[in-house]
Write a protein that holds these residues in place. Structure first.
Motif, PDB file in Angstrom:
ATOM      1  N   SER A 201     -30.243   8.743 -47.807  1.00  0.00           N
ATOM      2  CA  SER A 201     -29.091   7.856 -47.950  1.00  0.00           C
ATOM      3  C   SER A 201     -29.284   6.596 -47.113  1.00  0.00           C
ATOM      4  O   SER A 201     -29.721   6.666 -45.955  1.00  0.00           O
TER       5      SER A 201
ATOM      6  N   LEU B 296     -24.668  14.705 -54.368  1.00  0.00           N
ATOM      7  CA  LEU B 296     -24.337  15.552 -53.226  1.00  0.00           C
ATOM      8  C   LEU B 296     -25.178  16.827 -53.265  1.00  0.00           C
ATOM      9  O   LEU B 296     -25.489  17.372 -54.324  1.00  0.00           O
ATOM     10  N   ASN B 297     -25.555  17.312 -52.111  1.00  0.00           N
ATOM     11  CA  ASN B 297     -26.342  18.541 -51.945  1.00  0.00           C
ATOM     12  C   ASN B 297     -27.710  18.438 -52.628  1.00  0.00           C
ATOM     13  O   ASN B 297     -28.258  19.456 -53.083  1.00  0.00           O
ATOM     14  N   MET B 298     -28.260  17.227 -52.732  1.00  0.00           N
ATOM     15  CA  MET B 298     -29.590  17.027 -53.309  1.00  0.00           C
ATOM     16  C   MET B 298     -30.489  16.374 -52.263  1.00  0.00           C
ATOM     17  O   MET B 298     -30.016  15.714 -51.322  1.00  0.00           O
ATOM     18  N   GLU B 299     -31.779  16.605 -52.414  1.00  0.00           N
ATOM     19  CA  GLU B 299     -32.746  16.082 -51.453  1.00  0.00           C
ATOM     20  C   GLU B 299     -32.937  14.589 -51.704  1.00  0.00           C
ATOM     21  O   GLU B 299     -33.735  14.158 -52.534  1.00  0.00           O
TER      22      GLU B 299
ATOM     23  N   LYS C 127     -21.021  11.494 -56.330  1.00  0.00           N
ATOM     24  CA  LYS C 127     -20.767  12.928 -56.405  1.00  0.00           C
ATOM     25  C   LYS C 127     -21.918  13.688 -57.052  1.00  0.00           C
ATOM     26  O   LYS C 127     -22.133  14.885 -56.751  1.00  0.00           O
ATOM     27  N   ASP C 128     -22.670  13.050 -57.964  1.00  0.00           N
ATOM     28  CA  ASP C 128     -23.780  13.740 -58.624  1.00  0.00           C
ATOM     29  C   ASP C 128     -24.993  13.894 -57.723  1.00  0.00           C
ATOM     30  O   ASP C 128     -25.922  14.636 -58.059  1.00  0.00           O
TER      31      ASP C 128
ATOM     32  N   ALA D 223     -33.478  17.085 -59.875  1.00  0.00           N
ATOM     33  CA  ALA D 223     -33.857  17.913 -58.724  1.00  0.00           C
ATOM     34  C   ALA D 223     -35.373  17.996 -58.599  1.00  0.00           C
ATOM     35  O   ALA D 223     -35.925  17.932 -57.480  1.00  0.00           O
TER      36      ALA D 223
END
Length: 315
Positions: free
Chosen positions: A271, A265-268, A262-263, A242
């Motif tokens: 893609s 996801l919801n990270m800055e 999956k690791d 992070a």
């Protein structure tokens, strides 16, 4: 008177015949050899029998020489022995040494003090000793090019094997197709990027950050994340993904039918979706990578020195 020889008339010279002179010489030689011992003269050759003494071959006489016989016990000559060859080197070698006493590190120069050769030799020796005692400063050189980090795992869609094809030529090729059998993994790859004004800038692509110095860490501008956080082992900031994604522009390249890991996801993270059945879209997606990276470097103050050094953007 009978039997008396006639007297020689006075004043007349009597000439003797050759036969008479020969008989006189034979009598003189016989009288001279009466007092000498006889010498045995062996025959060196068997004469050929002949009745004519004038045609008989002459035989040369030679004296016999007595040679003393020496017993083997009285012989003093040394016999050959292949185990006793060292004794022939003893007159040359120095006693107590196995070599010939030759100093291979010596010199044939004049060693008298005060000569020009000795002064030059002492000066060279003093200069050499001074360089040894003086501490040598080691200067660590590093490249000023911006650095992009890619994963080492072969399951990643971008590695060192296809990074040049993907980021420089904007053509996506699977890593296993770009890696020939039996080839070793390179330590790093250098790519060139052409800007709109026609100038080229170079980048370093690496997958091992353990050899980076602190000055090189400041030039890490982008990273391709694979998913698992063990990828950032050995990174600064305690390897926290992070925090790393706040310090470096992060990208995640994945197949459209697989989705984001999956690791991540919801990270800055930025893609980049690749479609296997739509290769015509690969170039636009990779151009999106460069546009996002250029905007990130312009807006982040920690990379402003790259613009000042003119190693990232052209004039």
């Amino acid at each position: 008177m009978r039997g008396s020889r006639p007297k020689k008339p006075a004043g007349k010279t009597v000439v003797e015949s050759p036969a008479k002179r020969h008989r006189k010489r034979e009598r003189k030689s016989k009288s001279a050899s009466k007092g000498q011992p006889k010498v045995v003269t062996p025959m060196t050759a068997t004469p050929t029998p002949s009745n004519n003494p004038m045609t008989a071959p002459r035989v040369r006489a030679c004296k016999l020489i007595e040679v003393p016989i020496v017993s083997p016990e009285l012989e003093t000559l040394p016999r050959y022995s292949r185990y006793a060859q060292e004794k022939f080197l003893m007159p040359v070698a120095i006693p107590g040494q196995t070599d010939l006493g030759i100093n291979t590190l010596g010199s044939n120069l004049n060693k008298k003090s005060g000569t020009r050769e000795s002064v030059v030799r002492e000066g060279i020796r003093a200069r050499y000793n001074s360089t040894i005692e003086r501490p040598i400063r080691t200067v660590t050189r590093f490249s000023r090019r911006p650095i992009i980090v890619v994963p080492q795992a072969m399951s990643s869609l971008i590695t060192l094997h296809n990074a040049k094809e993907l980021l420089e030529q904007l053509h996506f090729v699977q890593p296993e197709m770009q890696r020939p059998l039996g080839t070793l993994r390179p330590e790093e790859v250098a790519i060139e990027r052409e800007f709109s004004d026609g100038k080229l800038k170079k980048y370093r692509i690496i997958d091992n950050v353990s050899k980076l110095c602190p000055d090189e860490w400041q030039r890490v501008i982008a990273v391709f994340a694979l998913g698992p956080h063990w990828q950032f082992k050995g990174w600064p900031w305690h390897g926290d993904a992070a925090v790393i994604f706040h310090k470096v522009c992060a990208f995640h390249l994945y197949y459209k039918d697989v989705g984001v890991h999956k690791d991540l996801l919801n990270m800055e993270i930025n893609s980049l979706e690749i479609s296997k059945n739509e290769p015509h879209t690969h170039s636009s997606i990779l151009m999106q990578f460069w546009a996002t990276l250029d905007k990130y470097v312009r807006t982040q103050g920690q990379f402003s020195f790259l613009v000042k050094e003119r190693v990232y953007f052209p004039e």
